[in-house]
Structure formats: C-alpha cells, structure tokens
Design an enzyme around this catalytic site. Structure first.
Site, PDB file in Angstrom:
ATOM      1  CB  SER A   1      -0.885   0.038   1.247  1.00  0.00           C
ATOM      2  OG  SER A   1      -1.834  -0.982   1.176  1.00  0.00           O
TER       3      SER A   1
ATOM      4  CG  ASN B   1      -4.747   5.566   0.301  1.00  0.00           C
ATOM      5  OD1 ASN B   1      -5.906   5.799   0.664  1.00  0.00           O
ATOM      6  ND2 ASN B   1      -4.137   4.439   0.565  1.00  0.00           N
TER       7      ASN B   1
ATOM      8  CD  GLU C   1      -5.420   2.552  -6.571  1.00  0.00           C
ATOM      9  OE1 GLU C   1      -5.448   3.734  -6.940  1.00  0.00           O
ATOM     10  OE2 GLU C   1      -5.214   2.217  -5.396  1.00  0.00           O
TER      11      GLU C   1
ATOM     12  CG  HIS D   1      -2.919  -1.155  -3.729  1.00  0.00           C
ATOM     13  ND1 HIS D   1      -3.784  -0.106  -3.541  1.00  0.00           N
ATOM     14  CD2 HIS D   1      -2.547  -1.565  -2.488  1.00  0.00           C
ATOM     15  CE1 HIS D   1      -3.923   0.107  -2.237  1.00  0.00           C
ATOM     16  NE2 HIS D   1      -3.183  -0.758  -1.587  1.00  0.00           N
TER      17      HIS D   1
HETATM   18  P1  NAD Z   1      -1.145  -9.437   7.339  1.00  0.00           P
HETATM   19  O1  NAD Z   1      -0.242  -9.128   8.465  1.00  0.00           O
HETATM   20  O2  NAD Z   1      -2.583  -9.718   7.582  1.00  0.00           O
HETATM   21  O3  NAD Z   1      -0.554 -10.695   6.527  1.00  0.00           O
HETATM   22  C1  NAD Z   1       0.790 -10.865   6.221  1.00  0.00           C
HETATM   23  C2  NAD Z   1       1.051 -12.347   5.961  1.00  0.00           C
HETATM   24  O4  NAD Z   1       2.385 -12.492   5.471  1.00  0.00           O
HETATM   25  C3  NAD Z   1       0.934 -13.229   7.201  1.00  0.00           C
HETATM   26  O5  NAD Z   1       0.155 -14.354   6.881  1.00  0.00           O
HETATM   27  C4  NAD Z   1       2.382 -13.619   7.496  1.00  0.00           C
HETATM   28  O6  NAD Z   1       2.508 -14.897   8.095  1.00  0.00           O
HETATM   29  C5  NAD Z   1       2.991 -13.604   6.117  1.00  0.00           C
HETATM   30  N1  NAD Z   1       4.437 -13.438   6.076  1.00  0.00           N
HETATM   31  C6  NAD Z   1       5.263 -12.824   6.948  1.00  0.00           C
HETATM   32  N2  NAD Z   1       6.531 -12.859   6.499  1.00  0.00           N
HETATM   33  C7  NAD Z   1       6.510 -13.521   5.322  1.00  0.00           C
HETATM   34  C8  NAD Z   1       7.511 -13.907   4.389  1.00  0.00           C
HETATM   35  N3  NAD Z   1       8.773 -13.595   4.565  1.00  0.00           N
HETATM   36  N4  NAD Z   1       7.118 -14.597   3.303  1.00  0.00           N
HETATM   37  C9  NAD Z   1       5.816 -14.904   3.116  1.00  0.00           C
HETATM   38  N5  NAD Z   1       4.839 -14.570   3.951  1.00  0.00           N
HETATM   39  C10 NAD Z   1       5.176 -13.888   5.047  1.00  0.00           C
HETATM   40  O7  NAD Z   1      -0.963  -8.222   6.323  1.00  0.00           O
HETATM   41  P2  NAD Z   1      -1.999  -7.630   5.234  1.00  0.00           P
HETATM   42  O8  NAD Z   1      -2.858  -6.609   5.873  1.00  0.00           O
HETATM   43  O9  NAD Z   1      -2.620  -8.745   4.476  1.00  0.00           O
HETATM   44  O10 NAD Z   1      -0.991  -6.814   4.297  1.00  0.00           O
HETATM   45  C11 NAD Z   1      -0.132  -7.476   3.387  1.00  0.00           C
HETATM   46  C12 NAD Z   1       0.258  -6.522   2.284  1.00  0.00           C
HETATM   47  O11 NAD Z   1      -0.932  -6.069   1.636  1.00  0.00           O
HETATM   48  C13 NAD Z   1       1.001  -5.264   2.743  1.00  0.00           C
HETATM   49  O12 NAD Z   1       1.978  -4.926   1.786  1.00  0.00           O
HETATM   50  C14 NAD Z   1      -0.102  -4.217   2.800  1.00  0.00           C
HETATM   51  O13 NAD Z   1       0.398  -2.912   2.560  1.00  0.00           O
HETATM   52  C15 NAD Z   1      -0.980  -4.655   1.653  1.00  0.00           C
HETATM   53  N6  NAD Z   1      -2.389  -4.199   1.723  1.00  0.00           N
HETATM   54  C16 NAD Z   1      -3.123  -4.338   2.873  1.00  0.00           C
HETATM   55  C17 NAD Z   1      -4.439  -3.890   2.916  1.00  0.00           C
HETATM   56  C18 NAD Z   1      -5.290  -4.032   4.161  1.00  0.00           C
HETATM   57  O14 NAD Z   1      -6.354  -3.382   4.219  1.00  0.00           O
HETATM   58  N7  NAD Z   1      -4.921  -4.866   5.133  1.00  0.00           N
HETATM   59  C19 NAD Z   1      -5.014  -3.305   1.766  1.00  0.00           C
HETATM   60  C20 NAD Z   1      -4.260  -3.203   0.598  1.00  0.00           C
HETATM   61  C21 NAD Z   1      -2.943  -3.646   0.604  1.00  0.00           C
END
Ligand code: NAD
Length: 299
Positions: A120, A192, A153, A141
């Site tokens: 993000s 954003n 995106e 994204h």
């Molecule tokens: P999260 O913490 O819910 O999930 C992250 C996952 O990655 C976990 O399952 C963890 O075990 C795993 N992980 C940790 N280290 C790792 C590695 N080295 N290799 C593989 N997997 C690994 O996080 P999230 O909210 O799903 O966010 C993940 C990405 O998505 C981020 O880059 C975030 O910016 C992006 N994102 C999040 C949202 C949101 O609303 N949560 C929206 C859009 C984008």
C-alpha cells in the site's frame, strides 16, 4: 494473457482475499506462507470468506467449495511458485522483509513468472533490483474486502515492460476487478492520493475548531451528493490508522496543528475505545449512525 497458475505469497488479511477471489474466478492458486501456523490461519480465513461470498455475492455452496478446491497451500517457496505465471506478494509492509523475500523469490521462480506487489505504501522501484527481473515486476494493489470493493490499481515502475503491465491489467479484469492503470509511480496510488489529503483537511477543520464533525460531513454530503462525509469515512478506515498517519506527519514536520490533532485522536477517541466502525463507535455510533438519519441533511 494466458495466465493459468497464480501464486499468492503471504496469506494474511489481503493475501487470503486475493487467493480466494482468484480461485473463485477459476484460476489454480498456490498459497504460500512462512509456516504451518500461518497456513492454518489462512485456511480459517478461507472458511470465513466462503460465508462472505455466499452472503454478499449470493454464491452457491458448490461455487465456494469449487473455489476452495482450486487452492493449494505451501510453506516451501520454490514449490509454491514452480508453476506460476504470476506471483502476487501480500507479505508484511516492512522493507527488509519484502527485500529478502524478492531476493529469494528471484532465485527460485521460473523465468516466466511475473511478480506483483500489493504494497500500500512502498513503491515497486524500491524492490525492482532485488527481484532480478525488474521488467517483469510491478504493483497490483487491491482494497480490503476485495469481493465487494473491487478496485485493482495496476502501477508501473520505470523499468516495467508494457507487455507485462498490459497482461496484469487483463488478469485483474479476469478475476472480476475494475482495473485502474497508473502509468507512473505514485505514492498512495490514485485512491490514497485523493483520500489522505481529503481526510486530513476535514480533521484540520475539527482541530482548529472551525466546525464540528457533523457539520463538516453534512456540508460534503449535501454539496456533492456523496453518501458519506469525511468523518464517516474515517470511521471505516479506522481511527488508529488515521492517528498513525497524523503522528508520522507531526514527527516529520513538527507543525503544531498535527501535534494537536494526534493528541485529540488519542485522548478523545482511541483512549476511550472509539476506534471506528469495528468497535461500534468512532466519530459516530453504530449500527445507527446519525448521518444515516434522513433528517441529518436538514437544518
Ligand atoms: P497481514 O499481516 O494480515 O498478513 C501478512 C502475511 O504475510 C501473514 O500471513 C504472514 O505470516 C505472512 N508473512 C510474513 N513474512 C513472510 C515472508 N517472509 N514470506 C511470506 N509470507 C510472510 O498483512 P496484510 O494486511 O494482508 O498486508 C499485506 C500486504 O498487503 C502489505 O503490503 C499491505 O500494505 C498490503 N495491503 C493491505 C491492505 C489491508 O487493508 N490490510 C489493503 C491493501 C494492501
């Protein structure tokens, strides 16, 4: 675009949604996470997603079961990516973790695999070299609750080859997203870039005591016809996230208005458990917020 096999790395909040949506649309999806515990949590998330798809999209049991059947789960990266036409990365938003991940991925992935980051706030150019294949790397994204808020995106970095950019746009459409191409790198993408300054402007009106929450929202709603004003949107985003953003800005600029705003959000909201919609109260009380009352838009 003849992608068939997709790998999703990181199966947390967003990764699980991306994997399930992709499988729901008929692709074979390999889900990769770091250990069995994380995979276990991912499977629980998939079970909840099945219910969401049935409730929100009127999907049938057969459809959500078929989607689940198209998922495989892996803790070995080389195995997870062995067939991948596209790998979508949704691992933690931490530069070191992502850099190390891309270095390893670049070594074990087949040459054909295109890599996309769901980051993000980080830019793809930060990781392009680490991937070893900058021309096949870009950002894809999604928004949280991807099956209803279906934006994708798709953003190039300067080294992305247009061929792969176009393929990923086609892929995003194929999984039911509205594809939104960004031809240059932009922190915050489109959404954003618009939303963050908009919400900040509303918060500054509050902290400067120009107008109260409801008056600000009412103005926006009546004047533009929007269904939500900025403070109602902040309740959806979550006041914790808003506070983090403002606090970072206060630290970076030292400006008094940001310092005061961070304090206000902390003491009047977070400390009182008002963290937004998810806690039942933020700037409004749920499930029947004042702005949903038809009289809200009157004098
Ligand atoms: P999260 O913490 O819910 O999930 C992250 C996952 O990655 C976990 O399952 C963890 O075990 C795993 N992980 C940790 N280290 C790792 C590695 N080295 N290799 C593989 N997997 C690994 O996080 P999230 O909210 O799903 O966010 C993940 C990405 O998505 C981020 O880059 C975030 O910016 C992006 N994102 C999040 C949202 C949101 O609303 N949560 C929206 C859009 C984008």
């Amino acid at each position: 675009m003849d992608y068939k096999n997709i790998t999703v790395a990181g199966s947390g909040v967003l990764g699980s949604q991306i994997a399930f949506q992709t499988a729901y649309k008929g692709f074979e999806v390999a889900v990769y996470d770091i250990n069995e515990e994380a995979i276990g949590k991912s499977k629980e998330r998939m079970m909840k997603l099945k219910e969401n798809y049935k409730n929100d999209l009127k999907a049938t049991d057969a459809e959500v079961d078929a989607a689940y059947e198209r998922l495989t789960f892996h803790t070995d990266l080389a195995e997870a990516v062995a067939q991948a036409d596209l790998l979508i990365e949704a691992i933690p938003e931490v530069v070191k973790i992502k850099t190390e991940f891309y270095q390893k991925l670049g070594e074990v992935a087949p040459e054909k695999t295109v890599f996309a980051t769901n980051s993000s706030t980080l830019l793809p150019s930060q990781f392009a070299e680490a991937t070893g294949r900058p021309e096949k790397f870009l950002a894809l994204h999604f928004a949280n609750t991807i099956w209803v808020n279906n934006t994708a995106e798709v953003m190039k970095h300067p080294g992305t080859d247009m061929k792969f950019f176009d393929e990923v746009i086609d892929f995003a459409k194929a999984i039911g997203m509205v594809a939104l191409p960004l031809y240059k790198e932009q922190p915050g993408y489109i959404l954003n870039s618009l939303l963050v300054p908009f919400l900040e402007a509303a918060e500054l009106l509050l902290v400067k005591e120009v107008a109260d929450v409801q008056t600000v929202d009412k103005t926006w709603m009546i004047a533009t016809g929007a269904p939500l004003g900025p403070f109602a949107i902040l309740d959806v985003v979550g006041i914790r996230t808003a506070h983090n953003i403002v606090q970072a800005k206060a630290a970076a600029t030292g400006k008094e208005e940001y310092v005061k705003l961070a304090e206000l959000l902390q003491t009047e909201y977070l400390d009182k458990g008002k963290i937004g919609r998810e806690s039942g109260e933020g700037f409004y009380k749920y499930p029947n917020p004042a702005f949903a009352d038809p009289d809200f838009l009157k004098n």
